[in-house]
Structures are given as structure tokens and as C-alpha cells.
Write a protein that holds these residues in place. Structure first.
Motif, PDB file in Angstrom:
ATOM      1  N   LEU A  35       0.892  -1.239   0.033  1.00 15.00           N
ATOM      2  CA  LEU A  35       0.076   0.006   0.120  1.00 15.00           C
ATOM      3  C   LEU A  35       0.890   1.367   0.160  1.00 15.00           C
ATOM      4  N   ALA A  36       1.930   1.126   0.704  1.00 14.09           N
ATOM      5  CA  ALA A  36       2.755   2.328   0.903  1.00 14.09           C
ATOM      6  C   ALA A  36       3.413   2.917  -0.487  1.00 14.09           C
ATOM      7  N   GLU A  37       3.850   1.681  -1.340  1.00 14.81           N
ATOM      8  CA  GLU A  37       4.255   2.177  -2.664  1.00 14.81           C
ATOM      9  C   GLU A  37       3.381   2.631  -3.545  1.00 14.81           C
ATOM     10  N   ARG A  38       2.015   2.727  -3.268  1.00 19.06           N
ATOM     11  CA  ARG A  38       1.047   3.258  -4.090  1.00 19.06           C
ATOM     12  C   ARG A  38       0.916   4.561  -3.855  1.00 19.06           C
ATOM     13  N   LEU A  39       1.591   5.080  -2.620  1.00 20.89           N
ATOM     14  CA  LEU A  39       1.561   6.446  -2.349  1.00 20.89           C
ATOM     15  C   LEU A  39       2.610   7.399  -2.323  1.00 20.89           C
ATOM     16  N   THR A  40       3.900   6.654  -2.437  1.00 17.66           N
ATOM     17  CA  THR A  40       5.278   7.257  -2.773  1.00 17.66           C
ATOM     18  C   THR A  40       5.366   8.610  -3.505  1.00 17.66           C
ATOM     19  N   ASP A  41       4.313   8.477  -4.649  1.00 12.34           N
ATOM     20  CA  ASP A  41       4.503   9.800  -5.616  1.00 12.34           C
ATOM     21  C   ASP A  41       4.181  11.110  -5.024  1.00 12.34           C
ATOM     22  N   ARG A  42       3.392  10.982  -4.002  1.00 13.89           N
ATOM     23  CA  ARG A  42       2.861  12.325  -3.518  1.00 13.89           C
ATOM     24  C   ARG A  42       3.101  12.412  -1.989  1.00 13.89           C
ATOM     25  N   TYR A  43       3.329  11.133  -1.487  1.00 13.10           N
ATOM     26  CA  TYR A  43       3.536  11.178   0.266  1.00 13.10           C
ATOM     27  C   TYR A  43       4.950  10.569   0.465  1.00 13.10           C
ATOM     28  N   ARG A  44       5.417  10.923   1.622  1.00 16.43           N
ATOM     29  CA  ARG A  44       6.601  10.427   2.463  1.00 16.43           C
ATOM     30  C   ARG A  44       5.951   9.259   3.302  1.00 16.43           C
ATOM     31  N   THR A  45       6.232   8.065   2.955  1.00 15.39           N
ATOM     32  CA  THR A  45       5.567   7.082   3.561  1.00 15.39           C
ATOM     33  C   THR A  45       6.666   6.428   4.761  1.00 15.39           C
ATOM     34  N   HIS A  46       6.283   6.157   6.193  1.00 15.48           N
ATOM     35  CA  HIS A  46       6.912   5.558   6.945  1.00 15.48           C
ATOM     36  C   HIS A  46       6.506   4.410   7.699  1.00 15.48           C
ATOM     37  N   CYS A  47       6.876   3.298   7.023  1.00 26.83           N
ATOM     38  CA  CYS A  47       6.559   1.829   7.572  1.00 26.83           C
ATOM     39  C   CYS A  47       7.369   1.319   8.837  1.00 26.83           C
ATOM     40  N   LEU A  48       6.870   1.253   9.774  1.00 25.79           N
ATOM     41  CA  LEU A  48       7.587   0.562  10.977  1.00 25.79           C
ATOM     42  C   LEU A  48       7.516  -0.980  11.245  1.00 25.79           C
ATOM     43  N   ASP A  49       8.550  -1.304  11.719  1.00 23.89           N
ATOM     44  CA  ASP A  49       8.467  -2.761  12.259  1.00 23.89           C
ATOM     45  C   ASP A  49       7.934  -2.392  13.805  1.00 23.89           C
ATOM     46  N   LEU A  50       7.018  -2.914  14.299  1.00 25.87           N
ATOM     47  CA  LEU A  50       6.887  -2.548  15.756  1.00 25.87           C
ATOM     48  C   LEU A  50       7.684  -3.546  16.708  1.00 25.87           C
ATOM     49  N   PRO A  51       7.673  -3.131  18.008  1.00 25.62           N
ATOM     50  CA  PRO A  51       8.711  -4.073  18.807  1.00 25.62           C
ATOM     51  C   PRO A  51       8.425  -5.654  19.094  1.00 25.62           C
ATOM     52  N   GLY A  52       9.258  -6.344  18.681  1.00 22.57           N
ATOM     53  CA  GLY A  52       9.255  -7.600  18.474  1.00 22.57           C
ATOM     54  C   GLY A  52       8.893  -8.389  17.346  1.00 22.57           C
ATOM     55  N   HIS A  53       8.739  -7.414  16.310  1.00 25.11           N
ATOM     56  CA  HIS A  53       8.191  -7.874  14.889  1.00 25.11           C
ATOM     57  C   HIS A  53       9.389  -7.434  13.867  1.00 25.11           C
ATOM     58  N   GLY A  54       9.199  -8.272  12.903  1.00 28.25           N
ATOM     59  CA  GLY A  54      10.032  -7.828  11.754  1.00 28.25           C
ATOM     60  C   GLY A  54      11.492  -8.014  12.273  1.00 28.25           C
ATOM     61  N   HIS A  55      12.254  -6.789  11.948  1.00 28.28           N
ATOM     62  CA  HIS A  55      13.697  -6.759  12.424  1.00 28.28           C
ATOM     63  C   HIS A  55      13.759  -5.724  13.565  1.00 28.28           C
ATOM     64  N   SER A  56      12.563  -5.520  14.330  1.00 29.24           N
ATOM     65  CA  SER A  56      12.801  -4.604  15.449  1.00 29.24           C
ATOM     66  C   SER A  56      13.067  -5.539  16.839  1.00 29.24           C
ATOM     67  N   PRO A  57      13.698  -4.887  17.701  1.00 25.47           N
ATOM     68  CA  PRO A  57      13.919  -5.919  18.837  1.00 25.47           C
ATOM     69  C   PRO A  57      12.491  -5.983  19.741  1.00 25.47           C
ATOM     70  N   ALA A  58      12.535  -6.767  20.469  1.00 23.98           N
ATOM     71  CA  ALA A  58      11.456  -6.723  21.410  1.00 23.98           C
ATOM     72  C   ALA A  58      11.501  -5.979  22.563  1.00 23.98           C
ATOM     73  N   PRO A  59      10.490  -5.447  23.207  1.00 21.68           N
ATOM     74  CA  PRO A  59      10.399  -4.507  24.142  1.00 21.68           C
ATOM     75  C   PRO A  59      11.317  -4.782  25.437  1.00 21.68           C
ATOM     76  N   PRO A  60      11.918  -4.179  26.157  1.00 20.60           N
ATOM     77  CA  PRO A  60      12.689  -4.545  27.408  1.00 20.60           C
ATOM     78  C   PRO A  60      12.016  -5.379  28.415  1.00 20.60           C
ATOM     79  N   GLU A  61      10.709  -5.128  28.577  1.00 22.12           N
ATOM     80  CA  GLU A  61       9.746  -5.782  29.299  1.00 22.12           C
ATOM     81  C   GLU A  61       8.334  -5.878  28.852  1.00 22.12           C
ATOM     82  N   PRO A  62       7.408  -6.598  29.603  1.00 23.26           N
ATOM     83  CA  PRO A  62       6.095  -6.838  28.815  1.00 23.26           C
ATOM     84  C   PRO A  62       5.424  -5.323  28.557  1.00 23.26           C
ATOM     85  N   TRP A  63       5.118  -5.053  27.474  1.00 25.48           N
ATOM     86  CA  TRP A  63       4.390  -3.860  26.821  1.00 25.48           C
ATOM     87  C   TRP A  63       2.927  -4.016  26.709  1.00 25.48           C
ATOM     88  N   GLY A  64       2.208  -2.902  26.786  1.00 24.53           N
ATOM     89  CA  GLY A  64       0.837  -2.731  26.431  1.00 24.53           C
ATOM     90  C   GLY A  64       0.908  -1.795  25.604  1.00 24.53           C
TER      91      GLY A  64
END
Length: 276
Positions: A35-64
Motif C-alpha cells: 500500500l505504501a508503494e502506491r502512495l510514494t509519488d505524493r507522500y513520504r511513507t513511514h512503515c515501522l516494524d513494531l517491537p518484537g516484529h520484523g527486524h525490530s527488537p522486543a521491548p525490554p519488558e512486557p508492554w501494553g
């Protein structure tokens, strides 16, 4: 943990308006990039890996959800220009709803585009309610133990076959801090908060979605002052199956952040040149 710890993919013109995309639980940037790729001609898109997902580290303790919202706010304030639209799928939608409905973060958000969003309490089947009650009953004696006995005893319980039989497949696939984070996250409901959201909101739902019900989506539409919905063919990932439709709708919403009145729409239509 700070925003600098998050893996991200940023694309689009550096001077274009920012748009933030948040994936759901058990997912990653990969599910938001089409979806982001369909927007990048007009917008600057920021896709994040949330903590513990993809290539982002897990949170230091249980998070809500509050901790996730604070981290996303940190990212917006350091890496983007606020206020901005947030596009959130499933649990990413839950985080976006939390931010837009709480005074600490509402000024960072100017639009919500929600893809099968979590956050409204589901109607649980009788079997699910019975499993939950049994789990609480089994766990109660362990919580009465003093430390240092309680922690290892609870760890043993959580790895027992009985406990796994009571848990969902998502729960059983996790361990440690991410299992505890999952429990805190999925049990955070926003039914009493969403009426405070003051930004235009568009909600998409797949007609065959078994994770987010029609009732949950309609609750959002009924309780957010400026909200609408679009139903799609498909399941919980209907935005990927109907990508052209979703991308066209999102582009239109981003280009027209304020809902136009009938008078304005009529005036604009009259001023447009006729097609040849």
C-alpha cells in the motif's frame, strides 16, 4: 527502547507530507509496503516494524498499548512532521485509535485510515469464555506464592500442556516478554474511548474477516463523530487482495482530509470542466 531502535522503511519525496503505516500483530513492514508503494509519488511513507516484529527488537519488558503509543509518538516527533495520517492494520489500528483518542497524542494525528482494526471488545464464544475462566482459576493459587517461588512456578504453569491447551495459537507461538506483551495488547479495549476521536476516520473491513467482526467495525463508525466504512471482498488481509481499490480510496481520503459538505461538493462539481 526509543524510536531509533525501530526498523523502518521510509520512501517518497523528502519534502512531501508524511504518512505513517503500522502493521498488525504477528506481521511486519512487508504487509504494509504494497500500500505504501502506491502512495510514494505524493507522500513520504513511514512503515515501522513494531517491537518484537520484523527486524525490530522486543521491548525490554512486557508492554501494553500505552507503551507502544509512546514509542510511535517518539518516532513521529523525531522522524516526521506532525500532525500526520496514520494507516493501521489490525493491532496497528488499535494503537492508532489509542493515540487519536488520548489527549497526550491526539495532536500528532490528523487522519485515521484503519484496515480491519482491533480495539473494540469482541463477542467471545461460550467456549472461549469458559477457557478464560478456567485459566484464571488455575492461575490464582500460583499468584499467591511469595517470591522467589512465584516466578518459576508461573513459568512452569505457562509451559504446561494444560495451559497451552487453554491458549490461542498466537499465544502458544510466543514466549517470554512477547507472550506477556501479547496478552496485555489484545486485552486492551477502547470501547469507552473512541468517542473522543476528532479526526476524519475511514475503516476498511473484509466481508469474510473472522478476526474483526462487522459489529466491531460498525461500533467505530457509530461512535467516532466523523467516520465511514468500506467493505471489501476478502479476509483479515483484504487490503492486500483489493489493493487497487484500497489505494485509490486512501489517496482520495489523503487528498481530501475534511469531509466536504453537499453545498461544497455541488459547487466543486459545477466548476469542473465537462469531459469531452
Amino acid at each position: 527502547m526509543t524510536a531509533t531502535d525501530l526498523h523502518r522503511h521510509v520512501a517518497g519525496p523528502p519534502d512531501a507530507p508524511d504518512v505513517l503505516l503500522l502493521h498488525g500483530w504477528g506481521s511486519s513492514i512487508a504487509h504494509m509496503q504494497p500500500l505504501a508503494e502506491r502512495l510514494t509519488d505524493r507522500y513520504r511513507t513511514h512503515c515501522l516494524d513494531l517491537p518484537g516484529h520484523g527486524h525490530s527488537p522486543a521491548p525490554p519488558e512486557p508492554w501494553g498499548i500505552p507503551e507502544h503509543a509512546a514509542l510511535v509518538a517518539d518516532y513521529i516527533e523525531t522522524e516526521a512532521t506532525a500532525p500526520l495520517p496514520i494507516i493501521g492494520h489490525s493491532n496497528g489500528g488499535r494503537i492508532a485509535l489509542y493515540m487519536a483518542s488520548h489527549a497526550s497524542y491526539a495532536d500528532l494525528v490528523n487522519q485515521l485510515i484503519l484496515l480491519a482494526p482491533s480495539g473494540i471488545e469482541p463477542e467471545r464464544a461460550l467456549s472461549t469464555r469458559l477457557k478464560g475462566a478456567l485459566a484464571r482459576t488455575i492461575k490464582a493459587p500460583f499468584t499467591w506464592l511469595p517470591e522467589p517461588l512465584q516466578s518459576p512456578a508461573l513459568d512452569w504453569l505457562h509451559h504446561s500442556l494444560l495451559w497451552q491447551a487453554l491458549g490461542s495459537s498466537d499465544y502458544n507461538a510466543l514466549s517470554g516478554v512477547m507472550r506477556a506483551t501479547f496478552v496485555r495488547t489484545v486485552n486492551h479495549h477502547l470501547d469507552d474511548d473512541v468517542h473522543r476521536i476528532q479526526v476524519p476516520t475511514l475503516v476498511f473491513r473484509g466481508e469474510d474477516d473472522t478476526a474483526v467482526s462487522d459489529r466491531q467495525v460498525q461500533y467505530l463508525v457509530d461512535h467516532i463523530p466523523d467516520a465511514g466504512r468500506v467493505d471489501l471482498p476478502g479476509d483479515h488481509y483484504a487490503h492486500l487482495h483489493a489493493l487497487d481499490t484500497v489505494a485509490a480510496a486512501v489517496r482520495h481520503v489523503l487528498a481530501h482530509p475534511q469531509r466536504e459538505s453537499p453545498e461544497t461538493e455541488s459547487s466543486d462539481a459545477a466548476s469542473e470542466p465537462a469531459s469531452s
